[in-house]
Enzyme design. Structure first.
Site, PDB file in Angstrom:
ATOM      1  CE1 TYR A   1      -4.170   1.855   0.631  1.00 19.16           C
ATOM      2  CE2 TYR A   1      -2.594   3.404   1.561  1.00 19.16           C
ATOM      3  CZ  TYR A   1      -3.852   3.133   1.065  1.00 19.16           C
ATOM      4  OH  TYR A   1      -4.789   4.138   0.989  1.00 19.16           O
TER       5      TYR A   1
ATOM      6  CG  PHE B   1      -7.380  16.470 -24.751  1.00 24.62           C
ATOM      7  CD1 PHE B   1      -7.565  16.021 -26.047  1.00 24.62           C
ATOM      8  CD2 PHE B   1      -7.804  15.661 -23.703  1.00 24.62           C
ATOM      9  CE1 PHE B   1      -8.153  14.784 -26.284  1.00 24.62           C
ATOM     10  CE2 PHE B   1      -8.377  14.424 -23.936  1.00 24.62           C
ATOM     11  CZ  PHE B   1      -8.564  13.986 -25.223  1.00 24.62           C
ATOM     12  CG  ASP B   2     -12.005  16.565 -26.010  1.00 17.28           C
ATOM     13  OD1 ASP B   2     -11.060  17.040 -26.655  1.00 17.28           O
ATOM     14  OD2 ASP B   2     -12.821  15.761 -26.477  1.00 17.28           O
TER      15      ASP B   2
ATOM     16  CG  ASP C   1      -2.156  17.771 -21.892  1.00 17.14           C
ATOM     17  OD1 ASP C   1      -1.736  16.606 -21.752  1.00 17.14           O
ATOM     18  OD2 ASP C   1      -3.335  18.045 -22.191  1.00 17.14           O
TER      19      ASP C   1
ATOM     20  CB  ALA D   1      -0.802  12.960 -23.673  1.00 14.44           C
TER      21      ALA D   1
ATOM     22  CE  LYS E   1      -4.410   9.827 -24.920  1.00 13.86           C
ATOM     23  NZ  LYS E   1      -4.796  10.900 -24.025  1.00 13.86           N
TER      24      LYS E   1
ATOM     25  CG  HIS F   1     -18.786  13.035 -29.472  1.00 18.81           C
ATOM     26  ND1 HIS F   1     -18.787  14.178 -28.715  1.00 18.81           N
ATOM     27  CD2 HIS F   1     -17.714  12.322 -29.093  1.00 18.81           C
ATOM     28  CE1 HIS F   1     -17.740  14.159 -27.908  1.00 18.81           C
ATOM     29  NE2 HIS F   1     -17.074  13.039 -28.115  1.00 18.81           N
TER      30      HIS F   1
END
Ligand code: PLP
Length: 457
Positions: free
Chosen positions: A71, A123-124, A214, A216, A257, A448
């Site tokens: 843990y 990004f979204d 960011d 990724a 990614k 979407h």
């Protein structure tokens, strides 16, 4: 055209099948022509996303077996920490279960209502996390990014003048951080140059505003710098990545990614005090700071993946594979966004089916045709995703109607890509027969994912 020969051989296989045409037709109707609702098993080649869809190496699978599931203070955490520190040079490494969790925690600590957060293009999930906190997500990418055919080696660059303007307008008190997405996912996976990173960093330093990546697709971005930016040809990817991270105060990372794993993420930070605040909140939301919502084995797989992703043999194939699909399509005269991005090829739907107006979702017409013809799953990035109705009832449409063919890492071979190109070639020949769509039912937001459609006759 050079064939991008895979720098790996296949040790384990997962069978895929192209269902008979009648079955594909039946699935389309049952799913209301929404490819998010089609079972993955009914898909032949899945280009929906490159997120969490990578194939892991034998080394990564072996590393999984060495996961220490303690843990607190597990051995796997220290191995993971060491790899992230060596790549980024950032001292504080904090795991999270995926990118958006890292964003949520960082922004919860730094951002308050009324703030403004500039990025090249958000990004979204970064946009949604910022807006959820009552702040504004501001896009400051160079104008070239919005022209699908404009050749520019670093189309993901921040427009320094737009950023200066934002700082003048809102003042540093209302800008808690500046972000830069490398590569710029929402702008087509386009890279950001080292020079641009340096300029943004300097401007942020002058105004004492924290600067974050960011990150990724940091490895793909590093590769583009090596290939395209003067002075970097003889530098290793690891050196380039290290220099990029030397200009920031920290990063959020979706390991789904460029860490070549199916789940995972992290924050890496320079400032001790900020790291402490982030860890305090992490315990509440994700878990103890040495596991952050992940298993010890996940940390092992990420550590191994991060070491593999910066290898040149991997990256040169990765980027060449994406470009190969782009070239095959271009040779057939299919309109594609240029230059080719790092993780996907984007088809310009408006140019391919000019007879379908934006309110009838031209991109979705091609997405449906790809599944109908070849069992291929892609995603529409256009009106279906973004068109909004104003309060007066008028529709506002996005500038571009694109279909994204995202390439999962190390999953598909040259012949799979040839099949995709051949299928699009068939669709192009009958493009004039494609029909538009009308919405049958839709939720109020993120439409979407669950929308149902009807094909017009
Ligand atoms: C995928 C992605 C994220 C979000 O990461 P998740 O792991 O999907 O939560 C954030 N930024 C960029 C640029 C991404 O591509």
């Amino acid at each position: 055209m050079n064939i991008p020969v895979e720098p790996f051989k296949i040790k384990m296989v997962e069978p895929i099948q192209l269902l008979p045409r009648e079955e594909r037709e039946r699935w389309l109707r049952e799913a209301g022509f929404n490819l998010f609702k089609i079972p993955a098993e009914a898909v032949f080649i899945d280009l929906l996303t490159d997120s969490g869809t990578s194939a892991m190496s034998d080394r990564q699978w072996a590393a999984l077996m060495q996961g220490d599931e303690a843990y607190a203070q597990s051995r796997s955490f220290f191995r993971f920490q060491e790899v992230v520190q060596s790549i980024t040079g950032l001292p504080h490494v904090i795991p999270a279960h995926q990118g958006r969790a890292a964003e949520n925690i960082l922004f919860s600590v730094l951002v308050k209502p009324g703030d403004v957060v500039p990025n090249n293009i958000h990004f979204d999930t970064t946009r949604a996390n910022i807006e959820y906190l009552g702040a504004t997500a501001l896009d400051c990418v160079i104008d070239e990014a919005y022209d699908p055919y404009r050749e520019h080696p670093f189309k993901g660059n921040m427009d320094i003048h737009k950023l200066q303007q934002a700082i003048r307008t809102y003042g540093r008190e209302r800008i808690p951080l500046v972000m830069l997405t490398i590569t710029n996912n929402s702008g087509g996976g386009q890279p950001v140059s080292m020079e641009n990173i340096r300029q943004v960093s300097q401007l942020c330093r002058e105004h004492r505003i924290p600067f974050f990546f960011d990150a990724a697709r940091f490895a793909e971005n590093s590769f583009f710098i090596q290939q395209r930016e003067p002075g970097y040809q003889n530098k290793s990817i690891a050196d380039i990545a290290r220099e990029m991270f030397s200009y920031v105060d920290g990063c959020t990372m979706s390991a789904k990614k460029d860490a070549l794993v199916n789940i995972g993420g992290f924050l890496a930070l320079r400032d001790d005090e900020l790291a402490q605040k982030v860890k305090d909140l992490l315990i509440l939301k994700e878990g103890f700071p040495t596991y952050g919502g992940l298993a010890g084995r996940d940390l092992e797989a990420m550590a191994a993946g991060l070491q593999e992703v910066v290898q040149e043999s991997y990256l040169s194939h990765r980027v060449a594979q994406v470009a190969y699909l782009g070239q095959l399509l271009q040779e057939k005269g299919i309109p594609v966004v240029k230059p080719f991005g790092g993780h996907a090829i984007y088809v310009d739907a408006r140019a391919l089916v000019p007879h379908i107006p934006q309110e009838q979702f031209p991109g979705q017409a091609i997405v449906v045709a790809l599944y109908r013809e070849g069992g291929i799953r892609a995603v529409e990035i256009g009106s279906l995703m973004f068109a909004r109705q104003t309060e007066a009832g008028n529709w506002e449409f996005p500038r571009m109607e694109l279909v994204r063919l995202a390439i999962p890492r190390r999953v598909y071979t040259v012949s799979h890509l040839q099949f995709v190109a051949q299928t699009l070639g068939t669709i192009q020949q009958r493009a004039a027969d494609l029909k538009g769509f009308r919405i049958r039912s839709a939720p109020p937001f993120l439409r979407h994912f669950t929308v149902e459609l009807e094909e017009l006759q």
